[in-house]
Structure formats: structure tokens, C-alpha cells
Design a protein around this motif. Structure first.
Motif, mmCIF file in Angstrom:
data_model
loop_
_atom_site.group_PDB
_atom_site.id
_atom_site.type_symbol
_atom_site.label_atom_id
_atom_site.label_comp_id
_atom_site.label_asym_id
_atom_site.label_seq_id
_atom_site.Cartn_x
_atom_site.Cartn_y
_atom_site.Cartn_z
ATOM 1 N N ARG A 11 -13.196 5.791 -88.631
ATOM 2 C CA ARG A 11 -14.563 6.348 -88.665
ATOM 3 C C ARG A 11 -15.375 5.883 -87.449
ATOM 4 O O ARG A 11 -15.534 4.691 -87.222
ATOM 5 N N LEU A 15 -18.527 1.091 -90.729
ATOM 6 C CA LEU A 15 -19.156 -0.243 -90.696
ATOM 7 C C LEU A 15 -18.692 -1.069 -89.496
ATOM 8 O O LEU A 15 -19.482 -1.819 -88.917
ATOM 9 N N THR A 16 -17.440 -0.894 -89.121
ATOM 10 C CA THR A 16 -16.948 -1.624 -87.943
ATOM 11 C C THR A 16 -17.681 -1.115 -86.702
ATOM 12 O O THR A 16 -18.064 -1.910 -85.836
ATOM 13 N N THR A 74 -9.586 -3.944 -90.748
ATOM 14 C CA THR A 74 -8.301 -4.451 -91.232
ATOM 15 C C THR A 74 -7.693 -3.402 -92.158
ATOM 16 O O THR A 74 -8.300 -3.011 -93.148
ATOM 17 N N TRP A 76 -4.174 -2.513 -94.304
ATOM 18 C CA TRP A 76 -2.922 -3.081 -94.827
ATOM 19 C C TRP A 76 -2.733 -4.524 -94.375
ATOM 20 O O TRP A 76 -1.638 -4.929 -93.978
ATOM 21 N N SER A 118 -13.313 -5.799 -90.206
ATOM 22 C CA SER A 118 -13.975 -5.679 -91.509
ATOM 23 C C SER A 118 -12.903 -5.404 -92.558
ATOM 24 O O SER A 118 -11.791 -4.988 -92.228
ATOM 25 N N ALA A 121 -11.970 -6.564 -99.008
ATOM 26 C CA ALA A 121 -11.932 -7.844 -99.723
ATOM 27 C C ALA A 121 -13.248 -8.587 -99.535
ATOM 28 O O ALA A 121 -13.825 -8.583 -98.441
ATOM 29 N N THR A 159 -16.645 -4.677 -97.837
ATOM 30 C CA THR A 159 -17.177 -3.363 -97.407
ATOM 31 C C THR A 159 -16.940 -2.249 -98.428
ATOM 32 O O THR A 159 -17.326 -1.115 -98.177
HETATM 33 C C1 LIG Z 1 -5.361 2.604 -94.350
HETATM 34 C C2 LIG Z 1 -6.309 1.577 -94.852
HETATM 35 C C3 LIG Z 1 -5.811 0.353 -95.221
HETATM 36 C C4 LIG Z 1 -6.683 -0.642 -95.681
HETATM 37 N N1 LIG Z 1 -6.179 -1.853 -96.032
HETATM 38 C C5 LIG Z 1 -7.017 -2.830 -96.466
HETATM 39 C C6 LIG Z 1 -6.525 -4.095 -96.811
HETATM 40 O O1 LIG Z 1 -5.340 -4.383 -96.739
HETATM 41 N N2 LIG Z 1 -7.400 -5.034 -97.250
HETATM 42 C C7 LIG Z 1 -8.748 -4.776 -97.341
HETATM 43 O O2 LIG Z 1 -9.491 -5.654 -97.752
HETATM 44 N N3 LIG Z 1 -9.246 -3.572 -96.997
HETATM 45 C C8 LIG Z 1 -8.414 -2.593 -96.562
HETATM 46 N N4 LIG Z 1 -8.906 -1.393 -96.213
HETATM 47 C C9 LIG Z 1 -10.345 -1.192 -96.210
HETATM 48 C C10 LIG Z 1 -10.921 -1.258 -94.810
HETATM 49 O O3 LIG Z 1 -10.719 -2.516 -94.238
HETATM 50 C C11 LIG Z 1 -12.381 -0.950 -94.912
HETATM 51 O O4 LIG Z 1 -12.414 0.397 -95.306
HETATM 52 C C12 LIG Z 1 -13.084 -1.156 -93.600
HETATM 53 O O5 LIG Z 1 -14.053 -2.164 -93.760
HETATM 54 C C13 LIG Z 1 -13.771 0.118 -93.221
HETATM 55 O O6 LIG Z 1 -14.242 0.052 -91.950
HETATM 56 P P1 LIG Z 1 -15.018 1.313 -91.378
HETATM 57 O O7 LIG Z 1 -16.264 1.475 -92.214
HETATM 58 O O8 LIG Z 1 -15.321 0.948 -89.981
HETATM 59 O O9 LIG Z 1 -14.117 2.494 -91.483
HETATM 60 C C14 LIG Z 1 -8.069 -0.367 -95.788
HETATM 61 C C15 LIG Z 1 -8.543 0.894 -95.407
HETATM 62 C C16 LIG Z 1 -7.678 1.857 -94.958
HETATM 63 C C17 LIG Z 1 -8.233 3.193 -94.542
#
Ligand SMILES: Cc1cc2nc3c(=O)[nH]c(=O)nc-3n(C[C@H](O)[C@H](O)[C@H](O)COP(=O)(O)O)c2cc1C
Length: 253
Positions: A11, A15-16, A74, A76, A118, A121, A159
Motif C-alpha cells: 500500500r 501505515l508504513t 513485515t 510472514w 510495521s 502483532a 497495526t
Molecule cells: C502478506 C502479508 C503477510 C503478513 N505477515 C505478517 C506477520 O507475519 N506478522 C504480523 O504481525 N503481521 C503480518 N502482516 C501484517 C502487516 O505487517 C501489516 O499489514 C502492516 O503493518 C501493514 O503495513 P501497511 O499499512 O504499510 O500496508 C502481513 C501482511 C501481509 C499483507
């Protein structure tokens, strides 16, 4: 000085991205900022005899900036695929190879970077389990190979239901952004500090055991053996824990 933000996230307005935008917003004039959203660039690995033109363009942007702010969520438990792919494709440009395939810093040596990630968790889970450690570690490993110096790292946990970066975190981002232009010089005193630490442990142990000896708590026959083994074991344990907290352990809250 020029600060370059590099976003490797699904995105562009997530948030990142907001964390990165706040860091860049904190950079004071006349210093300049620029932002690269990796999804906008169709880069591919260089082929033998054919360099990728998009990577050429990104390389120029990296070369012309002083500080890089690498921002990626972050996924996976590791660094987002887009950022990882970018750093993978840049490998041959970030480092120089010797005859045995060993890597050495090259043109980017002594530039600086700040990393951002971000995760869903929460603070506590991330603090205990280190969900974001993998993301930071991957960035750190690659930057270290390239000779790029770390300034700091920023994390946004919790997040899952978040729509906007909390005000306190925004302020932290801006504060760090304002400091990017006064980046620290490479610290080459690590070995000197460990030697100093060893001397301090040796002196303090000698004083402590001297007092114990005066009060007949230890015998003269055992003194030097106990002293040498204590200094050695205590120094190794202390140095290990200091190394863990200053180098290995990443920001988690
Ligand atoms: C493919 C994928 C894998 C993710 N894996 C994890 C994870 O292993 N642990 C976690 O806490 N959040 C995980 N998340 C959540 C993202 O870290 C979280 O959506 C992130 O803060 C979003 O950032 P953004 O708002 O910039 O897109 C995952 C999200 C996606 C899309």
C-alpha cells in the motif's frame, strides 16, 4: 544533504508509508527529500552484458542521496517481498565481488540508513517474540555488506485495526527525521571499548577479591586461579550481553 525514502509495501498510503512520510517531513530545510515507491518501478535483475535500465535509474538516485530511509512492512515474519526483491536485484551494485566470491563494500560505502517496519502483532507480542526482527536483520545484513552505516530503526507494531499512525509515533518519526542530517560517523572504536571493558573488569575483580582476602574470605593459595577464571568468565558473559542489547536486539515497540 539529500534524504531518500524507499517504500517497499503493498500500500502506497498504508501505515508504513505514513511512518516514512513523517520521517521525511521532519527533515529540516535546506536539506531535501525524495521518495521512491518500489511498486512504480519495473526492475529486473541485471543479465550478463545487459544491465537493467530501471536499476540504473534507481542506482543513480541512491548514489545522489546521503541517507536512505528503507521502509517495508513485515510480511510472514520477514521483510516485504518487494523490498527484498529490490535489494536482491541491487546485489551486484551494492557490493563488489572478489575472486573467491566474497563481497566487499563498493560505491555506497559510508552512506547512512534508517530502517522502518510495521506489523499486526502488538507491542507486547513483538517485544517478546521479536516478530519484526527478521525484517530489520535482513536490511542490516545487506547494508552492512554494502558498507552503509545504520543510524537507527523505527517500528510500528499493533497495526491490525489501525487506520493512522498514532500522534506519539508520528512525533517520534519527525524527531528522527530531523536528526538524519546530523548522522553519526562510523564508530570504529568497538575493539578499543572491549579492551577497556576487560581492563575495568580485571581491576574491579582485583579490588573486590583483595577486600575478600583482607577479611579472610578467600585463601592466598587460590587467589590467582580464582581471579583469572573470574575475570575471564565475567568478561565473556558481560561482553555477550552487551553485544546482544546493543547490536543484535532490535527495536520492538
Ligand atoms: C502478506 C502479508 C503477510 C503478513 N505477515 C505478517 C506477520 O507475519 N506478522 C504480523 O504481525 N503481521 C503480518 N502482516 C501484517 C502487516 O505487517 C501489516 O499489514 C502492516 O503493518 C501493514 O503495513 P501497511 O499499512 O504499510 O500496508 C502481513 C501482511 C501481509 C499483507
Amino acid at each position: 544533504m539529500k534524504i531518500l525514502g524507499i517504500l517497499g509495501a503493498h500500500r502506497k498510503d498504508g501505515l508504513t508509508a505514513q511512518m516514512l512520510a513523517n520521517v521525511l517531513a521532519g527533515v529540516p530545510a535546506p536539506h531535501t527529500t525524495e521518495m521512491i515507491y518500489l511498486e512504480d518501478y519495473d526492475f529486473h535483475p541485471d543479465q550478463v552484458g545487459k544491465r537493467d535500465p530501471v536499476l540504473d535509474q534507481l542506482t543513480d538516485q541512491l548514489l545522489s542521496s546521503d541517507v536512505w530511509v528503507l521502509a517495508a512492512p513485515t510480511y510472514w515474519g520477514g521483510l516485504s517481498g518487494r523490498m527484498k526483491d529490490f535489494l536482491d536485484c541491487m546485489r551486484g551494485r551494492l557490493v563488489r565481488f572478489d575472486h573467491q566470491g566474497g563481497t566487499h563494500p563498493d560505491r555506497f560505502e559510508n552512506k547512512h540508513y534508517l530502517s522502518i517496519t510495521s506489523c499486526y502483532a502488538g507491542k507486547l507480542e513483538n517485544f517478546v517474540a521479536g516478530i519484526t526482527d527478521g525484517s530489520f536483520r535482513t536490511i542490516d545484513k545487506i547494508m552492512s555488506a554494502a558498507g552503509v552505516i545504520k543510524i537507527n530503526e523505527l517500528v510500528l507494531p499493533g497495526t491490525l485495526f489501525m487506520k493512522q499512525v498514532p500522534a506519539a509515533k508520528q512525533a517520534e518519526c519527525k524527531r528522527l527525521g530531523s536528526k538524519l542530517v546530523t548522522k553519526p560517523k562510523r564508530d570504529d572504536n568497538t575493539m578499543k571499548r572491549y579492551i577497556e571493558l576487560f581492563c575495568m573488569v580485571a581491576v574491579m575483580a582485583f579490588l573486590t577479591m583483595g577486600i575478600q582476602f583482607l577479611f579472610h574470605l578467600i585463601y592466598a593459595s587460590d587467589f590467582w586461579l580464582i581471579y583469572a577464571s573470574f575475570v575471564l568468565i565475567f568478561f565473556v558473559l558481560l561482553a555477550s550481553i552487551l553485544h546482544f542489547f546493543t547490536v543484535v536486539k532490535h527495536r520492538r515497540r
